[in-house]
Design an enzyme around this catalytic site. Sequence first.
Site, short mmCIF file in Angstrom:
data_model
loop_
_atom_site.label_atom_id
_atom_site.label_comp_id
_atom_site.label_asym_id
_atom_site.label_seq_id
_atom_site.Cartn_x
_atom_site.Cartn_y
_atom_site.Cartn_z
N ASP A 151 58.08 13.93 4.12
CA ASP A 151 59.52 14.01 4.78
C ASP A 151 60.54 13.43 4.03
OD1 ASP A 151 57.12 13.73 6.36
OD2 ASP A 151 58.23 14.03 8.35
N ASP A 207 64.18 7.04 7.77
CA ASP A 207 64.99 8.34 7.93
C ASP A 207 66.35 8.38 7.96
OD1 ASP A 207 63.02 10.23 8.07
OD2 ASP A 207 62.19 9.50 10.15
N1 GLY Z 1 60.12 13.86 9.93
C1 GLY Z 1 59.39 13.75 10.97
C2 GLY Z 1 59.11 15.36 11.40
O1 GLY Z 1 59.22 16.23 10.54
O2 GLY Z 1 58.61 15.56 12.26
#
Ligand code: GLY
Length: 384
Positions: free
Chosen positions: A166, A105
């Site tokens: 994601d 992330d």
């Molecule tokens: N990227 C984690 C979420 O969308 O909760």
Amino acid sequence: MIREQDKSWVEETVNKIVEKMDWVSDKSKDKIPYTTVNGVHDDRSDITKTFGIDDGINWWTNGFWGGMLWLMYHETGDVKYADIARGTEEKLDKCFTDYYGLHHDVGFMYLPTAVADYRLTGNQESRKRGLHAANILAGRFNPVGKFLRAWNDGATDDTRGWAIIDCLFNIPLLYWASEETNDPRFKQIAMMHADTVMENFVRGDGSVCHIVEFDPNTGERVRDYGGQGYGDGSSWTRGQTWGLYGFVISYQHTGKQEYLDTAKKIAHYFIANIPEDGIIPVDFRQPKEPAWCDDTAAAIAAGGLIEIARQVEELEKEVYLNAAIRLLKALDKNHCDYGRENDCFLQKATAAYHSQEHEFNIIYGDYYYIEAMLKLKRHDICIW
Ligand code: GLY
């Protein structure tokens, strides 16, 4: 592009956002908020309150507050926003020395902070931070399965072969790194990952799954998981939006037509499932009760739909733009707090269907809401 009758609503809404941001940015200037406690922003940069190795300073949402501040800097020209945003960016440096806390992330964390700073001000320290983060992300690539590994191992799960939808918002960091350095490796990795997602996550009906597990040694697809949605085979709405918006971003950076076609396919599925009242549930396939909703999904979808509208032919634009406006108006009218009782704007966000807490404040809901409203005003900046 926007209808005459919507122009004053956009103007008024952005003014209300600017007014609240002026107040709350002073109040929370030393924090990196994720949510609120009794209406007051919490602080994920406060390492004296350990939230855990992956949810302290390394928490994946720690770029969004900085992103909101850069959006406001661009909207108002007030340097106080740049100063506060740079403070959050500097705090994130701890993540680089605390390497085991980092994960895929880094795109969510560094694009709205360091890379936004560099794009807007040319800050060379920020450029270095962005490139460092891009190298960490590229290092998570599995060349046999052609995917970026998402998370680090938890207490019980072996996640060496896990990729998640994601990550389409992390790979723009790789596109940026290639654009910046003229080294194609980063973009090649990003495109191989996006191709893997297109092939393995997007279902025939345009819905997407959250997690796909690959064999980390052979690259073969093992299975998918419901992840943060209701269950296996379900349709976690925020996951749909990471796909919808994520693929249009990949199209913008590469010009690869299949990415735009995939974004449109997911968008058609999403639009067909928007409930009458425009309030988005946590999962399109959740039971009727409890009817939990997730404002973050509505805000992210709106931004992605506006971006699709920008890319398609004139006659196609309206369907995407109208859906985006419908979602944003529903948030504005029903769930948005512009006052001073609560530090956040959107009041009914949900992180995961099966988590303890539902319909609370989450910072990225606010980020994407502001971003989408500024897109409608045609005064946005390139973050992704
Ligand atoms: N990227 C984690 C979420 O969308 O909760």
